[in-house]
Design an enzyme around this catalytic site. Structure first.
Site, short mmCIF file in Angstrom:
data_model
loop_
_atom_site.label_atom_id
_atom_site.label_comp_id
_atom_site.label_asym_id
_atom_site.label_seq_id
_atom_site.Cartn_x
_atom_site.Cartn_y
_atom_site.Cartn_z
N ARG A 113 65.55 66.18 44.60
CA ARG A 113 66.38 65.01 44.88
C ARG A 113 66.89 65.06 46.32
NH1 ARG A 113 66.42 60.26 42.04
NH2 ARG A 113 68.00 59.02 43.06
N HIS A 139 76.85 43.24 42.77
CA HIS A 139 77.02 43.70 41.39
C HIS A 139 77.23 42.48 40.49
CE1 HIS A 139 77.89 46.48 38.17
NE2 HIS A 139 78.90 45.69 37.83
N ASP A 142 80.43 51.55 42.80
CA ASP A 142 81.02 50.20 42.74
C ASP A 142 82.50 50.20 43.12
OD1 ASP A 142 78.58 49.15 41.80
OD2 ASP A 142 79.12 49.51 39.72
C1 GRF Z 1 70.83 41.70 39.97
O1 GRF Z 1 71.47 41.27 38.81
C2 GRF Z 1 71.78 42.51 40.80
O2 GRF Z 1 73.08 42.05 40.76
C3 GRF Z 1 71.69 43.83 40.13
O3 GRF Z 1 70.33 43.99 39.81
C4 GRF Z 1 69.73 42.70 39.66
C5 GRF Z 1 68.57 42.61 40.59
O4 GRF Z 1 67.84 41.44 40.44
N1 GRF Z 1 72.30 44.86 40.94
P1 GRF Z 1 66.73 41.04 41.50
O5 GRF Z 1 65.81 42.22 41.68
O6 GRF Z 1 67.41 40.65 42.78
O7 GRF Z 1 66.00 39.86 40.88
#
Ligand code: GRF
Length: 219
Positions: free
Chosen positions: A66, A110, A151
């Site tokens: 990692r 998020h 977050d």
């Molecule tokens: C989104 O819901 C974002 O908020 C989350 O993962 C998802 C990604 O979707 N963190 P995409 O790949 O942008 O379609």
């Protein structure tokens, strides 16, 4: 010029929202330096290629440890020469050395109103499953700066989205994307490009648009 590198893992609809705004001329002073994915099969990489943007795969599977992957991720980011790292559905815990190299220069989207349904275990559909299980009537999306926690960095923008009777996690996810995520992420980038986001401890302040008159001297 604000050079951004967008990190993705999956479908890349948020990446697409940024590309669409750029192509429509609504992100002046912004350019995408590269798209980095931890997942070689991510459809987001095809979106990048279709837009003529360099796509890079940096997968933990290609490294012995990692730590080696974390170092490689930092190196790849640095090689793109970006000013801002945009996490758009990037399902990788950002290593401390990356946070340290880009203080206040990494943002994440998020799909909930932080501090609800965030932190450990809340990613992808699990966020929306959690919101539905708790029975909230309103959810939404948050764009925030990334710090050492999960977050937990300063919030830049949030937008509420209503939860409707009969919603499934998939239906709610789609509504949150359409009504919040695809709007907020490009908007946060626009504000940062205009130097209008000031970090103040755990919070941010959004400065008025220059020339808007707001906050101008009334003399
Ligand atoms: C989104 O819901 C974002 O908020 C989350 O993962 C998802 C990604 O979707 N963190 P995409 O790949 O942008 O379609």
């Amino acid at each position: 010029m604000l050079r951004i590198t967008v990190c993705v893992s999956g479908g890349g609809t948020n990446l697409q929202a940024i590309i669409d705004q750029l192509q429509a001329g609504r992100l002046p002073g912004v350019e995408i330096a590269a798209v980095i994915s931890n997942n070689r099969g991510a459809y987001a990489l095809e979106r990048a290629a279709a837009a003529g943007i360099t796509g890079i795969c940096c997968s933990p599977k290609d490294y012995a440890s990692r730590e080696a992957f974390n170092d490689a991720l930092l190196q790849q980011l640095q090689e793109t020469g970006c000013d801002l790292v945009v996490l758009a559905g990037f399902l990788v815990a950002i290593p401390p050395q990356v946070v340290a190299a880009y203080p206040g220069r990494i943002i994440n989207i998020h799909p909930a109103l932080i501090p609800s349904f965030c932190g450990k275990g809340y990613y992808g559909l699990k966020v929306h499953e959690g919101a539905l299980a708790r029975g909230v009537k309103v959810t939404g999306a948050t764009v925030h700066f990334v710090d050492e926690g999960l977050d937990s960095g300063p919030i830049i923008l949030q937008k509420a989205v209503e939860v409707r009777d009969g919603d499934t996690p998939e239906v709610l996810q789609r509504r949150v994307m359409e009504q919040a995520e695809w709007i907020l992420l490009p908007e946060a980038i626009r504000l940062i490009a205009q130097n209008r986001v000031v970090i103040e401890g755990r919070t941010t302040r959004i400065l008025p648009e220059s020339g808007s008159g707001e906050g101008a001297d009334a003399e």
